[in-house]
Scaffold this motif. Structure first.
Motif, mmCIF file in Angstrom:
data_model
loop_
_atom_site.group_PDB
_atom_site.id
_atom_site.type_symbol
_atom_site.label_atom_id
_atom_site.label_comp_id
_atom_site.label_asym_id
_atom_site.label_seq_id
_atom_site.Cartn_x
_atom_site.Cartn_y
_atom_site.Cartn_z
ATOM 1 N N PHE A 161 63.892 -42.051 -72.530
ATOM 2 C CA PHE A 161 63.434 -41.060 -73.496
ATOM 3 C C PHE A 161 64.557 -40.110 -73.855
ATOM 4 C CE2 PHE A 161 63.086 -38.807 -69.529
ATOM 5 C CZ PHE A 161 63.284 -37.468 -69.833
ATOM 6 N N LEU A 162 64.388 -39.486 -75.019
ATOM 7 C CA LEU A 162 65.303 -38.453 -75.481
ATOM 8 C C LEU A 162 64.451 -37.230 -75.796
ATOM 9 C CD1 LEU A 162 66.012 -41.367 -77.075
ATOM 10 C CD2 LEU A 162 68.047 -40.065 -77.662
ATOM 11 N N LYS A 163 64.839 -36.097 -75.263
ATOM 12 C CA LYS A 163 64.081 -34.872 -75.512
ATOM 13 C C LYS A 163 65.049 -33.711 -75.617
ATOM 14 C CE LYS A 163 60.052 -32.274 -73.951
ATOM 15 N NZ LYS A 163 58.963 -32.202 -72.932
ATOM 16 N N SER A 164 64.869 -32.904 -76.655
ATOM 17 C CA SER A 164 65.790 -31.797 -76.865
ATOM 18 C C SER A 164 65.137 -30.705 -77.683
ATOM 19 C CB SER A 164 67.046 -32.292 -77.584
ATOM 20 O OG SER A 164 67.912 -31.209 -77.895
ATOM 21 N N GLY A 165 65.611 -29.490 -77.477
ATOM 22 C CA GLY A 165 65.245 -28.398 -78.353
ATOM 23 C C GLY A 165 66.006 -28.528 -79.658
ATOM 24 N N TYR A 166 65.498 -27.947 -80.720
ATOM 25 C CA TYR A 166 66.128 -28.080 -82.030
ATOM 26 C C TYR A 166 67.525 -27.481 -82.069
ATOM 27 C CZ TYR A 166 61.566 -29.498 -83.832
ATOM 28 O OH TYR A 166 60.400 -30.166 -84.058
ATOM 29 N N GLY A 167 67.779 -26.456 -81.272
ATOM 30 C CA GLY A 167 69.070 -25.786 -81.337
ATOM 31 C C GLY A 167 70.039 -26.189 -80.255
ATOM 32 N N GLN A 168 69.673 -27.147 -79.407
ATOM 33 C CA GLN A 168 70.516 -27.493 -78.270
ATOM 34 C C GLN A 168 71.597 -28.521 -78.605
ATOM 35 O OE1 GLN A 168 67.766 -28.709 -75.242
ATOM 36 N NE2 GLN A 168 67.050 -26.622 -74.833
ATOM 37 N N VAL A 169 71.436 -29.210 -79.711
ATOM 38 C CA VAL A 169 72.393 -30.242 -80.106
ATOM 39 C C VAL A 169 72.980 -29.863 -81.460
ATOM 40 C CG1 VAL A 169 72.704 -32.691 -80.615
ATOM 41 C CG2 VAL A 169 71.064 -31.971 -78.857
ATOM 42 N N SER A 170 74.310 -29.962 -81.554
ATOM 43 C CA SER A 170 74.969 -29.509 -82.783
ATOM 44 C C SER A 170 74.472 -30.244 -84.017
ATOM 45 C CB SER A 170 76.492 -29.680 -82.652
ATOM 46 O OG SER A 170 76.827 -31.044 -82.443
ATOM 47 N N PHE A 171 74.165 -31.538 -83.879
ATOM 48 C CA PHE A 171 73.685 -32.290 -85.043
ATOM 49 C C PHE A 171 72.385 -31.703 -85.556
ATOM 50 C CE2 PHE A 171 71.483 -35.600 -87.328
ATOM 51 C CZ PHE A 171 72.478 -36.236 -88.037
ATOM 52 N N LEU A 172 71.490 -31.364 -84.639
ATOM 53 C CA LEU A 172 70.217 -30.755 -85.039
ATOM 54 C C LEU A 172 70.445 -29.380 -85.649
ATOM 55 C CD1 LEU A 172 68.076 -31.578 -81.878
ATOM 56 C CD2 LEU A 172 67.868 -32.652 -84.107
ATOM 57 N N ARG A 173 71.261 -28.585 -84.957
ATOM 58 C CA ARG A 173 71.472 -27.218 -85.401
ATOM 59 C C ARG A 173 72.140 -27.175 -86.773
ATOM 60 N NH1 ARG A 173 74.033 -25.941 -81.340
ATOM 61 N NH2 ARG A 173 76.163 -26.171 -82.114
ATOM 62 N N ASN A 174 73.179 -27.984 -86.958
ATOM 63 C CA ASN A 174 73.931 -27.954 -88.213
ATOM 64 C C ASN A 174 73.146 -28.504 -89.389
ATOM 65 O OD1 ASN A 174 76.033 -26.868 -86.767
ATOM 66 N ND2 ASN A 174 77.155 -28.793 -86.594
ATOM 67 N N ASN A 175 72.172 -29.365 -89.117
ATOM 68 C CA ASN A 175 71.363 -29.923 -90.196
ATOM 69 C C ASN A 175 70.032 -29.195 -90.348
ATOM 70 O OD1 ASN A 175 72.599 -32.546 -91.481
ATOM 71 N ND2 ASN A 175 73.197 -32.518 -89.342
ATOM 72 N N GLY A 176 69.902 -28.055 -89.669
ATOM 73 C CA GLY A 176 68.792 -27.141 -89.915
ATOM 74 C C GLY A 176 67.408 -27.730 -89.725
ATOM 75 N N ILE A 177 67.188 -28.474 -88.640
ATOM 76 C CA ILE A 177 65.865 -29.050 -88.420
ATOM 77 C C ILE A 177 64.870 -27.949 -88.157
ATOM 78 C CG2 ILE A 177 64.542 -30.660 -87.020
ATOM 79 C CD1 ILE A 177 66.787 -31.764 -88.846
#
Length: 288
Positions: free
Chosen positions: A127-143
Motif C-alpha cells: 500500500f501507499l499512504k501519504s498526507g497531501y503535503g508530505q510529498v513534493s509531487f502532491l504539494r507542488n501540484n496542489g492536490i
C-alpha cells in the motif's frame, strides 16, 4: 487482466488524480495576479452572476452519499484497460474507488480523504499512504480534496475554499458558461441551457517555465438520483506539460446509483501489507 495491469491501472489513476487540480503552490506564490471578479454579464434568464451561480448550487443532489457499480477505463499511450469496480463517496469524508475484475474479488483500492491519499494493491499486499503535503509531487501540484470532491460530485469549486458560497464573487457568468481566473490557473465550466447541472469542467495551468497543462472533465448520461439529475458517466483527460505532454484519459460509468449510508468510510490496512514510498512510485510513473 494480469496483476501487472491492475497495479499499473491503480498507479496511473493515482497519477491522474494527483495532477488533476492544478498547482496550489503556484496559485499562492503568484501574488501579482488577483482572483477573478464578478462580471455583470447577464446569466440565464437575465439573472446576474451571483444569482445564476446560486441557482446552479441549489440544483445539485442533496444526497450525502453516492454508491454505484462502475466500469472503469483508463487510456495512456498504447495502454487501454477496462475493469469492473465500485465507487463510494460520502461528502466531506471520502472518495473511494475499488477495482474488482468481473465483479468478484477486490484487487485494488484508491481512496481520498481530506487528509490522506491511499492506494492498496491487494494482489501484492502492498500500500501507499501519504498526507497531501508530505510529498513534493502532491504539494507542488496542489492536490486539494475539496476540488476533487467537487469534480466527482459535478459541482463548482473555488481554489482554497471549502465553501463555494464564500467565493461566489470570483465567478463570472456569460450565458451558460462560467469562468474563474486565479493566479496562473484558468477554470471554465459549461452548463446545460437551464443552468441546472455542469456538463463540462476545464482547468488550465499556464507557466512560462513549464508550459501549459490542462484537465478536461465531461459529464454525460444524466440520470435521476435522489430527485435530481446526476451524470452517470464521467470522462476526464489530463495533459501534462512535462515529458512532452503526457496524456491520460479516464472514463467512469456508474450503474445503479444509490444514496446508501450503510458502509464504513475508514479503510484499515492489514498489518501484513508492505508500505511503499509514494514519491518513488510517482517518479516512476512520470517516466513511463
Amino acid at each position: 487482466m494480469t496483476s501487472k495491469h491492475i497495479t499499473r491501472l491503480l498507479l496511473l489513476t493515482c497519477a491522474f488524480a494527483m495532477a488533476a487540480c492544478g498547482s496550489k503552490k503556484n496559485l499562492v506564490e503568484d501574488k501579482g495576479k488577483q482572483p477573478g471578479t464578478t462580471i455583470t454579464t447577464p446569466g440565464v434568464q437575465g439573472r446576474d452572476s451571483k444569482a445564476a451561480i446560486s441557482a446552479l448550487l441549489t440544483s445539485a443532489p442533496a444526497a450525502s452519499n453516492l454508491v454505484a457499480s462502475i466500469d472503469f477505463n483508463i487510456k495512456s499511450g498504447k495502454k487501454d484497460i477496462t475493469v469492473d469496480g465500485k465507487i463510494s463517496m460520502r461528502r466531506d469524508e471520502v472518495i473511494r474507488i475499488q477495482l474488482s475484475p468481473l465483479g468478484l474479488v477486490e484487487v485494488g483500492r484508491l481512496e481520498f480523504t481530506p487528509d490522506t491519499v491511499l492506494i492498496m494493491d491487494r494482489m501484492h499486499k502492498q500500500f501507499l499512504k501519504s498526507g497531501y503535503g508530505q510529498v513534493s509531487f502532491l504539494r507542488n501540484n496542489g492536490i486539494d480534496f475539496n476540488a476533487l470532491q467537487a469534480l466527482f460530485w459535478n459541482q463548482l469549486f473555488v481554489p482554497g475554499e471549502k465553501n463555494v458560497e464564500k467565493g461566489i464573487g470570483q465567478f463570472s457568468v456569460d450565458g451558460s458558461n462560467i469562468a474563474l481566473e486565479h493566479g496562473k490557473m484558468t477554470y471554465r465550466w459549461t452548463t446545460d441551457n437551464a443552468m441546472e447541472h455542469i456538463t463540462r469542467a476545464n482547468a488550465t495551468y499556464h507557466s512560462n517555465s513549464h508550459g501549459t497543462s490542462s484537465l478536461d472533465w465531461t459529464y454525460s448520461d444524466f440520470k435521476d438520483f435522489v430527485g435530481k439529475k446526476f451524470p452517470a458517466q464521467h470522462s476526464f483527460t489530463i495533459i501534462s506539460a512535462d515529458k512532452g505532454g503526457k496524456k491520460i484519459e479516464v472514463t467512469i460509468t456508474m450503474k445503479g446509483m444509490k444514496d446508501s449510508s450503510g458502509w464504513d468510510t475508514v479503510t484499515k490496512v492489514p498489518a501484513k501489507y508492505k508500505p511503499v514510498d509514494l514519491k518513488d512510485v510517482i517518479n516512476q510513473i512520470m517516466k513511463m
